[in-house]
Scaffold this motif. Structure first.
Motif, short mmCIF file in Angstrom:
data_model
loop_
_atom_site.label_atom_id
_atom_site.label_comp_id
_atom_site.label_asym_id
_atom_site.label_seq_id
_atom_site.Cartn_x
_atom_site.Cartn_y
_atom_site.Cartn_z
N TRP A 412 4.20 10.51 -1.00
CA TRP A 412 5.23 9.65 -0.40
C TRP A 412 6.62 9.97 -0.97
O TRP A 412 7.60 9.99 -0.23
N GLN A 475 7.64 3.08 1.69
CA GLN A 475 7.59 2.69 3.10
C GLN A 475 6.57 3.58 3.80
O GLN A 475 6.80 4.76 4.02
N LEU A 476 5.43 2.99 4.15
CA LEU A 476 4.32 3.75 4.71
C LEU A 476 4.47 4.00 6.20
O LEU A 476 3.92 4.96 6.74
N GLU A 480 5.67 -1.08 7.62
CA GLU A 480 4.61 -1.24 6.63
C GLU A 480 5.05 -0.70 5.27
O GLU A 480 5.65 0.38 5.19
N LEU A 482 4.19 -0.49 0.78
CA LEU A 482 3.36 -0.70 -0.40
C LEU A 482 4.29 -1.02 -1.56
O LEU A 482 5.29 -0.32 -1.78
N GLU A 507 -1.67 -7.76 1.76
CA GLU A 507 -2.96 -7.50 1.13
C GLU A 507 -2.75 -7.02 -0.30
O GLU A 507 -1.96 -6.11 -0.54
N GLU A 508 -3.45 -7.65 -1.23
CA GLU A 508 -3.49 -7.14 -2.59
C GLU A 508 -4.73 -6.27 -2.72
O GLU A 508 -5.82 -6.63 -2.24
N TYR A 511 -6.31 1.66 -4.51
CA TYR A 511 -6.89 2.85 -3.91
C TYR A 511 -8.12 3.27 -4.71
O TYR A 511 -8.08 3.26 -5.95
N TRP A 517 -7.81 2.78 0.74
CA TRP A 517 -7.32 1.47 0.34
C TRP A 517 -8.45 0.45 0.36
O TRP A 517 -9.21 0.37 1.32
N THR A 519 -9.05 -3.57 -0.01
CA THR A 519 -8.42 -4.88 -0.05
C THR A 519 -9.22 -5.84 -0.93
O THR A 519 -10.44 -5.95 -0.78
N LYS A 542 0.06 -4.35 -0.15
CA LYS A 542 0.53 -3.79 1.11
C LYS A 542 1.10 -4.90 1.97
O LYS A 542 0.50 -5.98 2.09
N LYS A 544 2.76 -5.85 5.78
CA LYS A 544 3.02 -5.50 7.17
C LYS A 544 3.97 -6.52 7.75
O LYS A 544 3.70 -7.71 7.75
#
Length: 549
Positions: A412, A475-476, A480, A482, A507-508, A511, A517, A519, A542, A544
């Protein structure tokens, strides 16, 4: 009929492909650059170096037990370890690489990567790590001299025999490294010398140095470093009051280039130099006045190092300025399109831990707190007063959050998706601008309610008076994100407020080992009504966002 030679070549190609596919033969480590961003490619993918640098005197086999315990507690994936010239060539022409063999064997057992620090002609500007047969023979290995002809403590970059001997030892090291590590690629990079320059003397005034000083400034330097006075001519004519420092930087960088070029010809690994920093807030920088190590790769002479030492990939800052304004300035000055951001040394006192978010968020290829081993030594006031597991805990918590996703984060960052902030000394709000959105980061608040509320004004949380917060954001996608952080509150808002934006879900999680990912729970209600609140224990979430019509 297929010829035996062709059959042999095809067999070699197939075998090489099989080794790469099975991981039995690791791909070469290298730097890549794209649109002014950088990545350290390890086994063909960007790698985030969560480093740990040992103390200077921990590079001996029996000392490694205290190193490995601390590195494990830190949650590091890479260890930076000195290799001293006096250690590998105590007798001229006789080389001993047994410590290197032990180091790499034990690092592999722990699935750690290694960065080697070559302490040769200069370590913190002095010859203290050169062999006795070098540092006590001033005729063969001359020191710098001042204008009166008096010897300095520092070995001269114009010592031909010094360069010849150091280069021979360094290339022997690289040849041995190739022999024992070309297949497994445990060693990622090599640092050439350590915090070079000279304290108390602007440059060498010896005969060879003075003759070079009076020559025209090389065209490669003029092409990168803007003249101060004349467009061409001698160093004094071109750079005026800056001439001594700039010349000394060129001389040392040229010496380092000869070593790096020779070493890479034997075994081509990425190489870098580090430096003791000058004050980054003095702008524009003033001529040297005995206030920093002249000739070292400080921010104002990076261009000279790039011109004189093209075999060096990175100039990295050793950050021991804890003030937030200075840290911000250092990162801005060393992060350049032609220079990857890499912090090879960072103070290990707890106030420095928050800067990990800023450093990694700003796209650094790696960072390493200094003094990570359980040797009974502490380098206060540069670092912490203690040296134990509790000392490492503020850094370990951050590393533990990043380590499961270090490959993703490195990718990223290479794509320009990451950002990072650290709580400044004045606790001021921080803002991050992203594609279509912005993040508003605040510090020193309770998790519930607004700081302006009368109840929250009566009593502040215990951490409010100590700058310890930090947040890194990736920024995914368009909407979205992280986030990973501690002791901070984040609100994500539209750049152009439509009045229709709100959180879709939070979502907490983490990986897993396969890069997927996982959750753990969703945040909602109290956990999102007052922003996204991070406590002293770093979390990864994460987010959204969406807009209703």
């Amino acid at each position: 009929m297929r010829s035996p030679l062709l059959h042999l070549r095809l067999t070699a190609v197939c075998l090489g492909s099989l080794l790469l596919a099975t991981g039995a033969w690791a791909q070469a480590t290298r730097f890549v650059q794209q649109d002014g961003r950088h990545a350290l490619m390890v086994d063909g993918k960007p790698f985030l170096m969560l480093g740990a640098q040992t103390h200077n005197s921990s590079s001996y086999p029996r000392a490694l037990d205290k190193v490995w315990a601390a590195v494990a507690d830190l949650q590091a994936n890479t260890v930076e370890v000195p290799i001293a010239w006096e250690q590998v060539e105590p007798i001229e022409g006789r080389f001993d690489f047994s410590f290197l063999d032990t180091l790499l064997r034990q690092a592999r057992e722990r699935q750690l990567k290694v960065v080697l620090l070559w302490f040769g002609t200069w370590k913190n500007t002095s010859p203290q790590y050169s062999p006795a047969w070098v540092k006590f023979d001033n005729r063969r290995f001359p020191r710098m001299v001042d204008e009166a002809g008096k010897d300095s403590y520092c070995l001269s970059p114009f010592g031909e025999e010094t360069l010849k001997a150091d280069r021979r030892a360094f290339t022997a090291l690289m040849a041995h490294l190739k022999k024992i590590d070309a297949q497994q690629r445990t060693v990622l990079m090599v640092q050439v010398q350590n915090e070079v320059g000279t304290f108390g003397l602007a440059r060498d005034f010896g005969r060879a140095a003075q003759a070079a000083f009076e020559q025209p400034v090389p065209a490669a330097v003029l092409a990168r470093k803007k003249p101060v006075a004349k467009a061409s001519g001698s160093w004094r004519e071109v750079y005026g009051d800056y001439a001594d420092e700039y010349f000394h930087a060129w001389a040392i960088a040229s010496y380092i280039e000869e070593m790096a070029k020779a070493g890479r010809a034997v075994y081509d690994l990425p190489m870098y130099v580090n430096n003791a920093l000058r004050d980054p807030l003095e702008q524009p920088p003033k001529p040297w006045k005995k206030d920093f190590a002249s000739g070292g790769p400080t921010y104002d002479v990076i261009d000279i190092y790039k011109a004189a030492a093209p075999s060096i990939d990175i100039v990295g800052p050793d950050i021991y300025h804890v003030e937030s304004a200075k840290v911000d300035a250092h990162l801005k000055l060393f992060k350049r399109p032609d220079n990857a951001l890499f912090v090879p040394e960072l103070g290990n006192a707890s106030p420095y831990a928050r800067y990990l978010y800023k450093i990694l968020g700003q796209g650094a290829i790696g960072v390493a707190p200094f003094g990570v081993d359980y040797f009974d030594y502490a380098n206060y006031p540069l670092g912490a007063k203690t040296n134990d597991k509790a000392t490492l805990e503020p850094f370990a918590k951050v590393y533990a959050a990043f380590r499961p996703m270090q490959r993703q984060w490195a990718q990223w960052a290479f794509e320009g998706r990451t950002h990072g902030v650290a709580e400044p000394d004045d606790h001021a709000d921080q803002f991050v601008t992203m594609k279509g959105w912005k993040a508003h980061v605040t510090f020193g608040q309770w998790q519930f309610g607004e700081r302006e509320w009368p109840g929250n004004q009566k009593e502040k949380p215990a951490h409010a008076g100590t700058p310890a917060g930090g947040v890194a954001i990736a920024q995914l996608g368009d909407d979205e994100f992280l986030l990973v952080g501690q002791l901070a509150r984040v609100r994500i808002e539209e750049l152009q407020d439509s009045g229709r934006a709100l959180i879709d879900h939070v979502e907490e999680g983490r990986y897993d080992a396969k890069g997927q990912w996982v959750t753990e729970r969703r945040w909602n209600g109290d956990q999102t009504d007052w922003g996204l609140n991070f406590t002293a224990n770093p979390r990864v979430i994460k987010v959204k966002m969406g807009r209703y019509r």
